[in-house]
Motif scaffolding. Structure first.
Motif, PDB file in Angstrom:
ATOM      1  N   LEU A 124      35.943  46.605  47.392  1.00 37.90           N
ATOM      2  CA  LEU A 124      37.032  47.578  47.282  1.00 37.90           C
ATOM      3  C   LEU A 124      36.497  48.995  47.069  1.00 37.90           C
ATOM      4  CD1 LEU A 124      40.045  48.172  47.009  1.00 37.90           C
ATOM      5  CD2 LEU A 124      39.851  47.659  44.584  1.00 37.90           C
ATOM      6  N   GLY A 127      45.743  33.938  36.454  1.00 39.22           N
ATOM      7  CA  GLY A 127      46.902  34.816  36.505  1.00 39.22           C
ATOM      8  C   GLY A 127      48.066  34.247  37.296  1.00 39.22           C
ATOM      9  N   ARG A 137      52.053  38.798  41.328  1.00 40.07           N
ATOM     10  CA  ARG A 137      51.376  39.745  40.447  1.00 40.07           C
ATOM     11  C   ARG A 137      51.227  41.099  41.110  1.00 40.07           C
ATOM     12  NH1 ARG A 137      45.863  37.889  39.641  1.00 40.07           N
ATOM     13  NH2 ARG A 137      46.220  36.099  40.967  1.00 40.07           N
ATOM     14  N   CYS A 180      53.069  42.607  43.418  1.00 41.30           N
ATOM     15  CA  CYS A 180      54.237  43.325  43.929  1.00 41.30           C
ATOM     16  C   CYS A 180      54.582  44.464  42.975  1.00 41.30           C
ATOM     17  CB  CYS A 180      55.431  42.384  44.060  1.00 41.30           C
ATOM     18  SG  CYS A 180      56.905  43.247  44.593  1.00 41.30           S
ATOM     19  N   PRO A 181      54.589  45.711  43.471  1.00 42.62           N
ATOM     20  CA  PRO A 181      54.810  46.831  42.556  1.00 42.62           C
ATOM     21  C   PRO A 181      56.247  46.945  42.066  1.00 42.62           C
ATOM     22  CG  PRO A 181      54.588  47.642  44.795  1.00 42.62           C
ATOM     23  CD  PRO A 181      54.289  46.168  44.838  1.00 42.62           C
ATOM     24  N   GLY A 228      46.101  53.510  41.446  1.00 43.73           N
ATOM     25  CA  GLY A 228      45.632  53.363  42.829  1.00 43.73           C
ATOM     26  C   GLY A 228      44.608  52.250  42.965  1.00 43.73           C
ATOM     27  N   ILE A 229      43.820  52.048  41.929  1.00 41.59           N
ATOM     28  CA  ILE A 229      42.814  50.977  41.981  1.00 41.59           C
ATOM     29  C   ILE A 229      43.441  49.637  41.591  1.00 41.59           C
ATOM     30  CG2 ILE A 229      40.652  50.146  40.982  1.00 41.59           C
ATOM     31  CD1 ILE A 229      39.801  53.041  40.762  1.00 41.59           C
ATOM     32  N   LYS A 235      46.316  48.629  41.999  1.00 45.28           N
ATOM     33  CA  LYS A 235      47.155  48.120  43.069  1.00 45.28           C
ATOM     34  C   LYS A 235      46.346  47.314  44.086  1.00 45.28           C
ATOM     35  CE  LYS A 235      50.430  49.820  46.505  1.00 45.28           C
ATOM     36  NZ  LYS A 235      51.103  51.014  47.051  1.00 45.28           N
ATOM     37  N   ARG A 236      45.085  47.690  44.244  1.00 43.67           N
ATOM     38  CA  ARG A 236      44.302  47.075  45.323  1.00 43.67           C
ATOM     39  C   ARG A 236      43.264  46.082  44.843  1.00 43.67           C
ATOM     40  NH1 ARG A 236      45.735  52.159  46.390  1.00 43.67           N
ATOM     41  NH2 ARG A 236      46.922  52.418  48.322  1.00 43.67           N
ATOM     42  N   ALA A 237      42.958  46.104  43.541  1.00 49.52           N
ATOM     43  CA  ALA A 237      41.949  45.160  43.044  1.00 49.52           C
ATOM     44  C   ALA A 237      42.670  43.878  42.643  1.00 49.52           C
ATOM     45  CB  ALA A 237      41.211  45.758  41.857  1.00 49.52           C
ATOM     46  N   ILE A 238      42.635  42.889  43.516  1.00 47.35           N
ATOM     47  CA  ILE A 238      43.388  41.662  43.242  1.00 47.35           C
ATOM     48  C   ILE A 238      42.498  40.749  42.421  1.00 47.35           C
ATOM     49  CG2 ILE A 238      44.757  39.824  44.269  1.00 47.35           C
ATOM     50  CD1 ILE A 238      45.696  42.632  45.020  1.00 47.35           C
ATOM     51  N   THR A 239      42.543  40.915  41.125  1.00 43.18           N
ATOM     52  CA  THR A 239      41.711  40.086  40.266  1.00 43.18           C
ATOM     53  C   THR A 239      42.437  38.781  39.947  1.00 43.18           C
ATOM     54  OG1 THR A 239      42.621  41.329  38.431  1.00 43.18           O
ATOM     55  CG2 THR A 239      40.444  41.975  39.221  1.00 43.18           C
ATOM     56  N   ALA A 240      41.684  37.818  39.427  1.00 38.24           N
ATOM     57  CA  ALA A 240      42.266  36.488  39.244  1.00 38.24           C
ATOM     58  C   ALA A 240      43.046  36.351  37.940  1.00 38.24           C
ATOM     59  CB  ALA A 240      41.165  35.429  39.307  1.00 38.24           C
ATOM     60  N   GLY A 241      42.787  37.237  36.992  1.00 41.63           N
ATOM     61  CA  GLY A 241      43.425  37.095  35.683  1.00 41.63           C
ATOM     62  C   GLY A 241      44.875  37.526  35.711  1.00 41.63           C
ATOM     63  N   HIS A 242      45.523  37.431  34.569  1.00 36.72           N
ATOM     64  CA  HIS A 242      46.928  37.788  34.585  1.00 36.72           C
ATOM     65  C   HIS A 242      47.146  39.281  34.461  1.00 36.72           C
ATOM     66  CE1 HIS A 242      51.156  37.399  34.442  1.00 36.72           C
ATOM     67  NE2 HIS A 242      51.146  38.305  33.486  1.00 36.72           N
ATOM     68  N   TYR A 243      47.890  39.830  35.387  1.00 40.32           N
ATOM     69  CA  TYR A 243      48.361  41.195  35.264  1.00 40.32           C
ATOM     70  C   TYR A 243      49.620  41.254  36.097  1.00 40.32           C
ATOM     71  CZ  TYR A 243      46.810  42.091  40.043  1.00 40.32           C
ATOM     72  OH  TYR A 243      46.657  42.040  41.395  1.00 40.32           O
ATOM     73  N   SER A 244      50.434  42.265  35.890  1.00 41.83           N
ATOM     74  CA  SER A 244      51.607  42.402  36.724  1.00 41.83           C
ATOM     75  C   SER A 244      51.663  43.844  37.198  1.00 41.83           C
ATOM     76  CB  SER A 244      52.855  42.035  35.921  1.00 41.83           C
ATOM     77  OG  SER A 244      53.973  42.669  36.493  1.00 41.83           O
ATOM     78  N   LEU A 245      51.553  44.021  38.495  1.00 39.10           N
ATOM     79  CA  LEU A 245      51.590  45.378  39.026  1.00 39.10           C
ATOM     80  C   LEU A 245      52.940  46.010  38.737  1.00 39.10           C
ATOM     81  CD1 LEU A 245      49.833  47.413  40.542  1.00 39.10           C
ATOM     82  CD2 LEU A 245      50.975  46.720  42.630  1.00 39.10           C
ATOM     83  N   LYS A 246      53.965  45.162  38.700  1.00 36.80           N
ATOM     84  CA  LYS A 246      55.296  45.672  38.398  1.00 36.80           C
ATOM     85  C   LYS A 246      55.306  46.314  37.009  1.00 36.80           C
ATOM     86  CE  LYS A 246      58.465  42.723  37.107  1.00 36.80           C
ATOM     87  NZ  LYS A 246      59.575  41.742  37.083  1.00 36.80           N
TER      88      LYS A 246
END
Ligand SMILES: Cc1cc2nc3c(=O)[nH]c(=O)nc-3n(C[C@H](O)[C@H](O)[C@H](O)COP(=O)(O)OP(=O)(O)OC[C@H]3O[C@@H](n4cnc5c(N)ncnc54)[C@H](O)[C@@H]3O)c2cc1C
Ligand code: HEM
Ligand code: SF4
Ligand code: SF4
Ligand code: SF4
Lengths: 814, 290
Positions: free
Chosen positions: A739, A784, A790, A792-793, B76-77, B79-90
């Protein structure tokens, strides 16, 4: 031909060829009869360049022919050489039509009425069967074909495709996909609609028709085929069209009839049944042996090993150790008490009730799929609410079921010989109770597919499982300290029924006080309110319906009908009411349930009075979702389009968490009232995709996710079997730069699935991988959870289970 | 098999709640508390000589503001770094919006209302630009998705393009019998039609000069003067071009709405970079001229 050969082998696939090669190597007189003009037609017909896989990898190959994973062409070439080298006596273009006679002197009649005589017959004809042929005049002309390898091969032709099933439709779509090929494609169907085909396929041809890429003729049959022309009978009359090529995909005839005519019995009437065989592959007609896919072993390696073994058996070998011995040894090594494989097999077979009816060959095969496990006293075998659909048999010791979630001390024992875990097997839902080892015990865990196969093959096993499941399921649903003894009066009158999708099990206003237990599938409850059918609620498997009339008398207050094909158990009201009188705890429990269901109904009705539109919407959204497969789903991705900004971050996240391929097509799929069901796996309760996977690569994970393991050989069966069109065949793209490299230096294609152009520019990998089946695995193993949600903004992407979503929550959404 | 071991502990569900309502307005509440605290502190302080970035409170607010800006830019980062742990972009976006808005209060109080023609005020101005564009973005996210969904129905982008390509082909086929002069009109539609055009064109949805549209009106004219087979072919072409015009309009509307959903980002993101640069200059200069 009066010479009698020792072995006649019918079919030259991997199994038949391997048998012939071994017979030749042993110097036995033999003949290999092949229908087509080449060896191994099934593999011959794979797509050009297909990568053929050699699973299971632990299995050693025991054959006079070679086989390793590789391109179709390499393998076919290898086999041609092997056959020549071994001195196999092949007769091509020799379709066997009938087998008569008895052991020692069989007569095989060929399609051209020639006969071959043999002492023993090996049937290795696979499961492909014969395609249904065109019957009109001109059908034998060479431009009539029954298969399409590569649609890109044909250019500027007028092509007619016959057949309204998925095979025909997919061929027709393939032929007109690339406009540059300039083909003029016509799809001909005998009936008026395309009822047998997948929804997405039907949509595909309708669109192709509307955009002028394809012509569709329905209720049409061919009447004359000439070079360059075809005449068809349409409802409007006879018509003659230009036609350079005919592709007929009108289904095929499974080989079962032919096999039965030779005197071989099958294990049951089910279409999935296999011939009944002895440990030496001998069928119910002595002297006729069945091997390969037809015998229930679809993997090439198994086929080839059996070809070798069957020849040994015919020569009288008795001490042949099957090739799977090392696998079984490894499987059983960890168990206490050092028994041999054969002793373990016998130990299990003679102790677990459902295995009583198995032969030792079946036992071996069965154990290849299953696990044998030892547990110490008190150890947990599985937990309440865990997901798992495997069935357990107790070979030694006993287990305890924790029937009360609040107090683990309240347990019910299950003795040695019996089974547990059967509810997940029937309904595919989570485990209903925690199970511990009551004493040190040995259990055999049978995966769902293995258990279903067992039930299909062995009638005793089927009956035992059904009896125990019905009883246990009822106990589990009603809990309240019921014991099997309490049900003694109710159960004998219980009746298991299959219900088709949409069929009601009770209708509003009817008399009746029977209680229904939903064993598999699911129900929807509807009621007429203000002259309209209103959706009230959703009843998943493992729950019951009909309790209101039972408790309070009176007529049915709502209609309950199957959301999908379901199985229900009908318990007559009278004996059940007597049971309720004896069990006040149960009565209380059911009263509470009734009260809460009443409340929901009342709420919906009340809303209907004040906000009719809202309830109509709720009702229609619910039925839309049921139509989209929610009724059989366990977990679905939905997109609330009133929030979705179309950024496709969900797809990119999916690709980036799965080797660069997105398993989700956000835009495709249906939408209703801003709720969109994208093309993505529903993780069905009973996954269709699992039904016919040769290496058993499709499994259920710990969170209920249906996923495809590395064992996939890319045969494409699952793609055809999934009704929701969510499986694609593809190979992972090359790895792309990270990335940061992209953000700072613009290296690589950036987040998401790389485009074709970029993929093609990358250097080819040294070991080329084949295409495999790819679908959503709910991000299995990622802490996760599903990346789509996860990432979706806006909160548009949500994953829901039907029980949660098809509830009042949907109504309150407003 | 792990299947027998029971449910894993991973998170699967996300509540059906938009980014604005996330966690029952959790971050709105957090932002309001932050603003209230900043305002109270501002009123209560006894600044010497007067409110400015140089006072104790000024430093506190400045630090909070700078950290917030850096964190906001990290979206900006994330949004694009799809890591495996729990996070919610929302949740991130929810916090981004409300805490970003709270910067108006935090940063303004940090300035102590001292503005001038210098790098400090430049940073402040850029920040406001980012915030205002962000607010426009929120408006777009809140209002446009329904239009986007209604416009496309169940048609995908790929299908829209395929539809136009297929109509082109049918037009070509239907145009075969046409005279040279009329064939030229058809060529206009086939060769000169510009589907989307540049960003501005898509944003403003200005397609008055669409080649297909021009061809369509010319064909209409030619049809009036034609007869016989030529007229039959022209009528067919006209019909197909009409359908192409509709398909084009659908695709263009989709691109127009998408452009509106993105346009603000073309201010928001570059202005963020400018802001980060100006902010750095602001901080460096403050410490250099201490
Ligand atoms: C698309 C696809 C991909 C696959 N990929 C793999 C893979 O990668 N790895 C793997 O291990 N397995 C794979 N399989 C499964 C495997 O190909 C088959 O299960 C295997 O070929 C079965 O072998 P067989 O010898 O039993 O029968 P078949 O290979 O089916 O051979 C039967 C032969 O008998 C002939 N025959 C039939 N009827 C008669 C008759 N009446 N008289 C004379 N001859 C007759 C046929 O013409 C044919 O040549 C795949 C299957 C498919 C469909
Ligand atoms: C100084 C403050 C801010 C900075 C530095 C900042 C920076 C950013 C950055 C870098 C992005 C990522 C864009 C992308 O990569 O696609 C972004 C997205 C966004 N910002 Fe801001 N922002 C700020 C304030 C705000 C404010 C005040 C709002 C709202 C009122 C806002 C709303 C948004 C929205 C809605 C997104 C899009 C999220 C998405 O689609 O992923 N921002 N911002
Ligand atoms: S990530 Fe969310 S907003 Fe973006 S396309 Fe997917 S569902 Fe829509
Ligand atoms: S792949 Fe298809 S059949 Fe299999 S679980 Fe998913 S939706 Fe169901
Ligand atoms: S997962 Fe699908 S493609 Fe792969 S082997 Fe199984 S059925 Fe065939």
């Amino acid at each position: 031909m009066s010479e009698v050969v020792r072995i006649a082998i019918v079919g030259s696939g991997p199994s038949g060829l391997s048998a012939a090669a071994h017979a030749a190597a042993k110097g036995l007189s033999h003949v290999l009869l092949e229908k087509t003009d080449h060896l191994s037609d099934t593999i011959f017909r794979y797509q050009k360049g297909k990568h053929v896989m050699a699973t299971p990898s632990q299995l050693v190959l025991r054959s006079d022919c070679d086989f390793a994973a590789g391109k179709r062409e390499t393998i076919l070439k290898q086999w041609n050489e092997d056959a020549a080298k071994a001195g196999v006596n092949v007769r091509y273009n020799s379709e066997v039509k009938a087998i008569t006679g008895a052991k020692g002197d069989f007569t095989l009649t060929l399609a051209n009425n020639d006969t071959v005589r043999a002492e023993n017959v090996v049937l290795a004809i696979g499961t492909q069967g014969n395609p249904n042929l065109m019957r009109c005049e001109g059908a034998p002309l060479p431009h009539v074909q029954y298969q399409l390898d590569d649609p890109a091969e044909y250019i500027d032709e007028h092509i007619f495709v016959f057949g309204g099933g998925d095979a025909g439709i997919e061929n027709a779509l393939g032929l007109c996909a690339d406009q540059a090929q300039g083909n003029v494609v016509t799809l001909v169907n005998r009936s008026a609609d395309f009822a047998r085909a997948k929804d997405a396929n039907v949509k595909g041809i309708m669109q192709a028709r509307d955009t002028g890429r394809m012509t569709i003729l329905t209720e049409t049959t061919p009447s004359l085929i000439e070079t360059g022309w075809i005449t068809v009978e349409t409802p409007q009359g006879t018509a003659r069209h230009k036609c350079d090529r005919i592709i007929a995909r009108m289904g095929s005839n499974p080989p079962r009839k032919f096999v039965e005519a030779a005197g071989i019995a099958f294990t049951s009437d089910a279409p999935s049944a296999f011939p009944q065989l002895s440990p030496t592959f001998e069928g119910t007609a002595p002297g006729i042996y069945v091997i390969g896919a037809l015998a229930g072993y679809p993997l090439i390696k198994h086929c080839m090993n059996q070809g070798h073994d069957v020849v040994e058996y015919i020569c009288g070998a008795t001490d042949l150790k099957p090739a799977d011995e090392p696998i079984l040894e490894a499987k059983l090594a960890h168990l206490p008490g050092k028994l041999s494989v054969a002793d373990w097999l016998e130990f299990l077979r003679s102790r677990v009730e459902i295995l009583y009816g198995l032969s030792s060959l079946q036992m071996r095969e069965f154990l290849l799929d299953s696990e044998v496990k030892a547990f110490r006293k008190g150890e947990v075998i599985f937990e309440r609410n865990g997901v798992g659909s495997s069935l357990f048999g107790i070979a030694q010791g006993s287990v305890l079921v924790e029937v009360d979630p609040k107090d683990p001390k309240i347990t019910v024992p299950i003795p040695a010989g019996s089974i547990f875990g059967e509810v997940g097997l029937i309904s595919g839902r989570r485990r209903g109770a925690t199970i511990r080892a009551g004493e040190d015990c040995i259990v055999v865990e049978i995966p769902r597919t293995g258990a279903l196969k067992l039930m299909a093959q062995v009638a005793e096993a089927r009956e035992t499982v059904n009896r125990i499941t019905t009883e246990r399921q009822i106990l589990q649903i009603f809990k309240s300290g019921l014991t099997p003894a309490d049900l003694a009066e109710v159960l004998p009158e219980a009746q298991t029924m299959e219900v088709k999708a949409g069929q009601p099990i009770m209708s509003e206003g009817d008399e009746g006080d029977d209680l229904f237990i939903i064993r598999s599938g699911s129900m929807i409850v509807e009621k007429m309110v203000g002259g309209k059918n209103v959706f009230l609620s959703y009843v998943p498997a493992g729950s019951y319906s009909g309790e209101m009339a039972l408790l309070d008398g009176g007529r049915r207050t709502a209609t309950v009908k199957a959301a999908i094909r379901s199985q229900v158990v009908r318990l007559p009201g009278e004996p059940f009411r007597r049971l309720l009188e004896k069990k006040p705890a149960l009565l209380k429990r059911m009263r509470e349930e009734v009260a809460s269901r009443r409340k929901v109904n009342a709420f919906v009705e009340e809303q209907k009075d004040s906000f009719g539109g809202v309830v109509d919407m709720y009702s229609s959204v619910a039925s839309f979702l049921i139509d989209q497969g929610l009724g059989e789903a366990t977990d679905v991705l939905l997109i609330d389009e009133s929030l979705c900004v179309g950024c496709d971050n969900c797809e990119k996240a999916c690709a980036d968490s799965h080797e660069g391929l997105s398993r989700l097509n956000r835009e495709a799929g249906k939408t209703y009232a801003q709720i969109h069901v994208p093309t993505s796996c529903r993780h069905c309760e009973h996954p269709y995709c699992m039904t016919d996977c040769p290496p058993n690569a499709i499994q259920r994970g710990p969170d209920g996710e249906v996923f495809i393991s590395d064992a996939c050989i890319g045969c494409g069966n699952c793609q055809r079997n999934c009704p929701y069109d969510v499986i694609q065949m593809d190979k992972p793209p090359p790895e792309k730069p990270g990335l940061m490299a992209w953000m700072l230096f613009g290296m690589g294609p950036g987040p998401g699935e790389p485009d074709k152009a970029w993929r093609e520019k990358q250097p080819k990998a040294k070991v080329e991988k084949g295409k495999v089946a790819i679908k959503c695995d709910m991000c299995i193993g990622k802490a996760g959870g599903p990346a789509c949600v996860r990432a979706c903004p806006t909160g548009a992407a949500i994953r829901v289970s039907p029980e949660e979503f098809l509830s009042v929550a949907l109504l309150e959404r407003g | 098999m792990a299947a027998a071991r029971g449910k894993t502990q991973r998170r699967r569900t996300a509540t059906h709640e938009s980014f604005l309502r996330h966690g029952r307005f959790l971050f709105l509440r957090a932002a309001l508390i932050l603003c209230a605290a900043a305002i109270t502190a501002y009123i209560l302080q006894k600044p010497i000589p007067r409110p400015s970035g140089g006072t104790a409170l000024g430093y506190v607010l400045g630090t909070i503001g700078a950290l917030l800006i850096v964190w906001l830019a990290l979206l900006g980062i994330r949004k694009r770094a799809i890591t495996a742990g729990h996070y919610s972009l929302k949740a991130w976006v929810s916090a981004h919006v409300y805490l970003g808005l709270s910067l108006i209060v935090v940063a303004t109080l940090h300035t102590g209302f001292q503005f001038g023609w210098n790098v400090h005020t430049l940073a402040y101005g850029l920040m406001l630009l980012v915030i205002v564009s962000g607010a426009i973005g929120v408006w777009a996210y809140a209002t446009l998705p329904r239009t986007l969904s209604d416009n496309r129905g169940e048609t995908t982008r790929k299908q829209m393009l395929a539809q136009i390509a297929s109509l082109d082909e049918q037009i070509l086929e239907a145009a075969q019998p046409l005279s040279r002069q009329n064939a030229d009109i058809v060529r206009l539609s086939l060769e000169e039609t510009d589907l989307g055009g540049g960003f501005w064109r898509r944003l403003l949805a200005r397609y008055g000069d669409c080649a297909n549209g021009q061809a369509l009106s010319k064909i209409g004219g030619a049809l009036r003067g034609a007869s016989g087979p030529e007229a039959v072919a022209l009528a067919k072409v006209e019909d197909l071009m009409q359908r192409k015009a509709e398909a084009l309009a659908l695709a263009r509307r989709q691109m127009h709405i998408t452009a509106m959903l993105e346009a603000w980002l073309f201010v928001h993101v570059p202005a963020t970079f400018a802001l980060l640069a100006a902010l750095t200059a602001h901080i460096v200069s403050v410490f250099l001229y201490w």
